[in-house]
Design a protein around this motif. Structure first.
Motif, PDB file in Angstrom:
ATOM      1  N   CYS A 283       0.847  -1.195   0.000  1.00  0.00           N
ATOM      2  CA  CYS A 283       0.000   0.000   0.000  1.00  0.00           C
ATOM      3  C   CYS A 283       0.880   1.242   0.000  1.00  0.00           C
ATOM      4  N   HIS A 286       0.957   3.215   3.400  1.00  0.00           N
ATOM      5  CA  HIS A 286       1.219   2.562   4.685  1.00  0.00           C
ATOM      6  C   HIS A 286       2.299   3.239   5.543  1.00  0.00           C
ATOM      7  N   CYS A 289       0.373   5.742   7.631  1.00  0.00           N
ATOM      8  CA  CYS A 289      -0.943   5.315   8.099  1.00  0.00           C
ATOM      9  C   CYS A 289      -0.903   4.830   9.540  1.00  0.00           C
ATOM     10  N   ALA A 292      -2.299   0.913   9.745  1.00  0.00           N
ATOM     11  CA  ALA A 292      -1.685  -0.085   8.873  1.00  0.00           C
ATOM     12  C   ALA A 292      -1.713  -1.473   9.508  1.00  0.00           C
ATOM     13  N   CYS A 296       0.135  -4.699   5.022  1.00  0.00           N
ATOM     14  CA  CYS A 296       0.137  -3.490   4.187  1.00  0.00           C
ATOM     15  C   CYS A 296       1.473  -3.224   3.481  1.00  0.00           C
ATOM     16  N   PRO A 297       2.639  -3.451   4.119  1.00  0.00           N
ATOM     17  CA  PRO A 297       3.905  -3.183   3.415  1.00  0.00           C
ATOM     18  C   PRO A 297       4.174  -4.134   2.249  1.00  0.00           C
ATOM     19  N   GLU A 300      -0.416  -5.058  -2.163  1.00  0.00           N
ATOM     20  CA  GLU A 300      -1.032  -3.869  -2.735  1.00  0.00           C
ATOM     21  C   GLU A 300      -2.544  -4.060  -2.790  1.00  0.00           C
ATOM     22  N   CYS A 313      -8.008  -0.085   0.439  1.00  0.00           N
ATOM     23  CA  CYS A 313      -7.473  -0.293   1.783  1.00  0.00           C
ATOM     24  C   CYS A 313      -7.750  -1.722   2.233  1.00  0.00           C
TER      25      CYS A 313
END
Length: 324
Positions: A283, A286, A289, A292, A296-297, A300, A313
């Protein structure tokens, strides 16, 4: 509602010494007749690049690398410049961010209106003068100012003159790139109210690019929130404002004070937008965020349906079904 504009998978890249940089990534956008769609986000999120790609006004080093822009069924991306020039002003028009830069400083407003009309229609001098006076009255300017040069008008009047020029042929679509950014708050509200009134009276659709969430809350029907070249949330304006589904949308709304209810501290969004040439994995939001997830890292997100809106999201990703 029948569609005027249908954008699918639109991507735009800038050629740089470091290699191509994607400023708009796979954007979808639908605009119906008479609809007011706002595109919002921080500076550098790709919203103005998106608008210029829709209007086919990009110039090197920028270029459309994927996707289509269907305007009334015609793909503007593959259309020749000659055919585009037939459509511009007559069927769709553009209002630039700075009217002082968009208007010719050494020609009167009347002369510039005449140039636009002569390029797209065979009209007599009397017809040109009559139509010029009509559109000036539409935007609330005395036709006497047709004899003025741009520097003789205030900032608000110059923007109204640009809108008048955009309406010379009563187009089906008007795209606007932050037309209120150089105006004070009172002039902003007055101009936006004028645009909305004209839209209702004449029935044209609007794509309006801005960074000011407080403006679009009162005037737009639907909203696209962009971050790092992607659409991160889209839906009816009231739905996005009342229940923002993406943490970035919530951050944008929390950065603007409300004139109603109890006084609350403005929180803003920590950090800054990413370098489009070195985007974070997973994302794109992230690193900034507060909500998160561990995935998320690396993962996608797609655009997931959330009520009447869609949000990019993982908080809204469907839970996989567990088979016994």
């Amino acid at each position: 509602m029948s569609g005027v504009l249908e954008v699918r998978g639109l991507s735009v890249q800038y050629a740089t010494p470091r290699g191509p940089v994607t400023a708009v990534s796979g954007v979808d956008l639908d605009v119906g007749r008479g609809e007011f769609v706002a595109v919002v986000g921080e500076s550098g999120c790709g919203k103005s690049t998106l608008l210029y790609a829709v209007a086919q006004l990009l110039s090197p080093p920028a270029s459309v690398t994927a996707g289509s822009v269907l305007f009334k069924g015609h793909n503007l991306v593959t259309m020749s410049e000659k055919k585009l020039n037939v459509l511009r002003w007559r069927d769709f028009s553009v209002v630039m961010q700075s009217a002082m830069n968009a208007l010719n400083p050494v020609r009167t407003i009347a002369a510039q209106f005449a140039d636009a009309m002569n390029a797209h229609a065979k009209l007599s001098g009397k017809e040109i003068a009559t139509r010029s006076e009509e559109v000036m009255r539409l935007v609330g300017i005395d036709p006497a100012h047709l004899r003025s040069y741009p520097h003789q008008l205030s900032g608000g009047m110059r923007q109204r003159a640009m809108i008048a020029m955009a309406l010379l042929f009563t187009p089906d679509l008007v795209v606007m790139d932050e037309p209120t950014s150089a105006l004070d708050v009172v002039a902003q509200r007055s101009l936006m109210a004028q645009i909305k009134e004209l839209q209702r009276a004449l029935g044209f659709a609007v794509v309006f690019v801005t960074h000011d969430m407080s403006l679009v809350s009162h005037f737009s029907d639907r909203l696209l929130v962009m971050y790092a070249g992607q659409v991160v949330e889209t839906g009816p304006t009231r739905a996005v404002f009342d229940t923002p589904a993406h943490p970035y949308s919530r951050g944008l709304l929390d950065a603007f004070p409300s004139i109603h209810g109890p006084r609350v501290a403005l929180t803003g969004i920590p950090g800054g937008p990413p370098d489009l040439g070195a985007l974070p994995s997973g994302c794109r939001f992230h690193p900034r965020c507060g909500s998160a997830l561990p995935a998320c890292p690396s993962q996608e997100p797609a655009l997931y349906r959330v009520g009447d809106a869609e949000a990019r999201c993982l908080l809204h990703a469907p839970v996989p079904e567990v088979t016994p």
